[in-house]
Design a protein around this motif. Structure first.
Motif, PDB file in Angstrom:
ATOM      1  N   UNK A 153       0.840  -1.204   0.000  1.00 55.95           N
ATOM      2  CA  UNK A 153       0.000   0.000   0.000  1.00 55.95           C
ATOM      3  C   UNK A 153       0.871   1.249   0.000  1.00 55.95           C
ATOM      4  N   UNK A 154       1.944   1.221   0.762  1.00 57.62           N
ATOM      5  CA  UNK A 154       2.855   2.364   0.798  1.00 57.62           C
ATOM      6  C   UNK A 154       3.463   2.613  -0.583  1.00 57.62           C
ATOM      7  N   UNK A 155       3.819   1.556  -1.272  1.00 63.13           N
ATOM      8  CA  UNK A 155       4.361   1.681  -2.626  1.00 63.13           C
ATOM      9  C   UNK A 155       3.282   2.215  -3.572  1.00 63.13           C
ATOM     10  N   UNK A 156       2.072   1.682  -3.450  1.00 70.83           N
ATOM     11  CA  UNK A 156       0.949   2.138  -4.280  1.00 70.83           C
ATOM     12  C   UNK A 156       0.688   3.624  -4.082  1.00 70.83           C
ATOM     13  N   UNK A 157       0.651   4.077  -2.833  1.00 72.15           N
ATOM     14  CA  UNK A 157       0.400   5.494  -2.572  1.00 72.15           C
ATOM     15  C   UNK A 157       1.518   6.365  -3.151  1.00 72.15           C
ATOM     16  N   UNK A 158       2.762   5.955  -2.998  1.00 71.86           N
ATOM     17  CA  UNK A 158       3.877   6.737  -3.535  1.00 71.86           C
ATOM     18  C   UNK A 158       3.734   6.896  -5.047  1.00 71.86           C
ATOM     19  N   UNK A 159       3.431   5.817  -5.736  1.00 74.63           N
ATOM     20  CA  UNK A 159       3.248   5.883  -7.187  1.00 74.63           C
ATOM     21  C   UNK A 159       2.031   6.733  -7.542  1.00 74.63           C
ATOM     22  N   UNK A 160       0.928   6.519  -6.868  1.00 69.85           N
ATOM     23  CA  UNK A 160      -0.305   7.264  -7.136  1.00 69.85           C
ATOM     24  C   UNK A 160      -0.083   8.778  -7.025  1.00 69.85           C
ATOM     25  N   UNK A 161       0.522   9.211  -5.919  1.00 73.45           N
ATOM     26  CA  UNK A 161       0.718  10.646  -5.722  1.00 73.45           C
ATOM     27  C   UNK A 161       1.816  11.218  -6.615  1.00 73.45           C
ATOM     28  N   UNK A 162       2.796  10.417  -6.994  1.00 72.23           N
ATOM     29  CA  UNK A 162       3.812  10.881  -7.947  1.00 72.23           C
ATOM     30  C   UNK A 162       3.191  11.107  -9.322  1.00 72.23           C
ATOM     31  N   UNK A 163       2.326  10.197  -9.753  1.00 65.20           N
ATOM     32  CA  UNK A 163       1.626  10.366 -11.035  1.00 65.20           C
ATOM     33  C   UNK A 163       0.731  11.601 -10.969  1.00 65.20           C
ATOM     34  N   UNK A 164       0.002  11.729  -9.855  1.00 63.28           N
ATOM     35  CA  UNK A 164      -0.935  12.850  -9.712  1.00 63.28           C
ATOM     36  C   UNK A 164      -0.245  14.207  -9.638  1.00 63.28           C
ATOM     37  N   UNK A 165       0.844  14.308  -8.887  1.00 68.03           N
ATOM     38  CA  UNK A 165       1.468  15.610  -8.634  1.00 68.03           C
ATOM     39  C   UNK A 165       2.707  15.904  -9.474  1.00 68.03           C
ATOM     40  N   UNK A 166       3.437  14.869  -9.885  1.00 64.74           N
ATOM     41  CA  UNK A 166       4.703  15.097 -10.587  1.00 64.74           C
ATOM     42  C   UNK A 166       4.654  14.688 -12.050  1.00 64.74           C
ATOM     43  N   UNK A 167       3.507  14.164 -12.480  1.00 57.38           N
ATOM     44  CA  UNK A 167       3.326  13.765 -13.879  1.00 57.38           C
ATOM     45  C   UNK A 167       4.403  12.773 -14.330  1.00 57.38           C
ATOM     46  N   UNK A 168       4.697  11.789 -13.497  1.00 57.57           N
ATOM     47  CA  UNK A 168       5.686  10.765 -13.830  1.00 57.57           C
ATOM     48  C   UNK A 168       5.013   9.661 -14.654  1.00 57.57           C
ATOM     49  N   UNK A 169       5.782   8.845 -15.373  1.00 61.19           N
ATOM     50  CA  UNK A 169       5.189   7.702 -16.072  1.00 61.19           C
ATOM     51  C   UNK A 169       4.518   6.768 -15.059  1.00 61.19           C
ATOM     52  N   UNK A 170       3.423   6.157 -15.453  1.00 62.58           N
ATOM     53  CA  UNK A 170       2.642   5.375 -14.488  1.00 62.58           C
ATOM     54  C   UNK A 170       2.954   3.879 -14.464  1.00 62.58           C
ATOM     55  N   UNK A 171       3.780   3.411 -15.372  1.00 61.90           N
ATOM     56  CA  UNK A 171       4.071   1.970 -15.412  1.00 61.90           C
ATOM     57  C   UNK A 171       5.212   1.634 -14.443  1.00 61.90           C
ATOM     58  N   UNK A 172       4.912   0.740 -13.512  1.00 57.92           N
ATOM     59  CA  UNK A 172       5.883   0.277 -12.531  1.00 57.92           C
ATOM     60  C   UNK A 172       6.831  -0.706 -13.201  1.00 57.92           C
ATOM     61  N   UNK A 173       8.139  -0.463 -13.094  1.00 51.64           N
ATOM     62  CA  UNK A 173       9.140  -1.316 -13.738  1.00 51.64           C
ATOM     63  C   UNK A 173      10.034  -2.058 -12.755  1.00 51.64           C
TER      64      UNK A 173
END
Length: 122
Positions: free
Chosen positions: A45-65
């Motif tokens: 969940x912590x990883x999911x939230x970090x990715x979610x908010x990075x996509x939302x606020x920093x416009x990062x690519x959304x695919x986890x690699x």
């Protein structure tokens, strides 16, 4: 209980970084069953939230690699007020995250890590 994201109390967003003060509300679905007598926020969940908010606020690519250097040091308990710090490195396509809180005069690091991101076509 269907709530999946925390309450965002405030945020500070720059071009490649964001700091969010969040409350890990006790009614978040992910606390159920992880563990019955001692609920804590799962690492996934912590990883999911970090990715979610990075996509939302920093416009990062959304695919986890993939993940690098991940550490889960202190549990995040229901209703905890925590700070999520995100730093995006465009050149390496890596997102660094850290969850911290304050206990008295001490800063407690709950977890930290780096994840490789990219586009879904890569």
């Amino acid at each position: 209980m269907t709530k999946r994201k925390p309450t965002v109390l405030n945020s500070d967003v720059q071009s490649a970084s964001a700091t969010l003060c969040i409350q890990a509300d006790a009614d978040i679905l992910d606390f159920c069953g992880h563990f019955n007598h001692f609920p804590l926020l799962p690492g996934v969940t912590q990883i999911d939230w970090a990715l979610y908010y990075a996509v939302e606020h920093l416009n990062v690519p959304s695919a986890f690699k993939g993940m690098e250097v991940i550490k889960f040091q202190e549990p995040i308990l229901p209703d905890a007020i925590i700070t999520l710090t995100l730093n995006w490195n465009e050149e390496t396509q890596k997102l660094a995250f850290k969850y911290t809180s304050i206990a008295g005069e001490d800063i407690v690091v709950h977890s930290s890590g780096k994840m490789k991101l990219g586009s879904s076509s890569e």
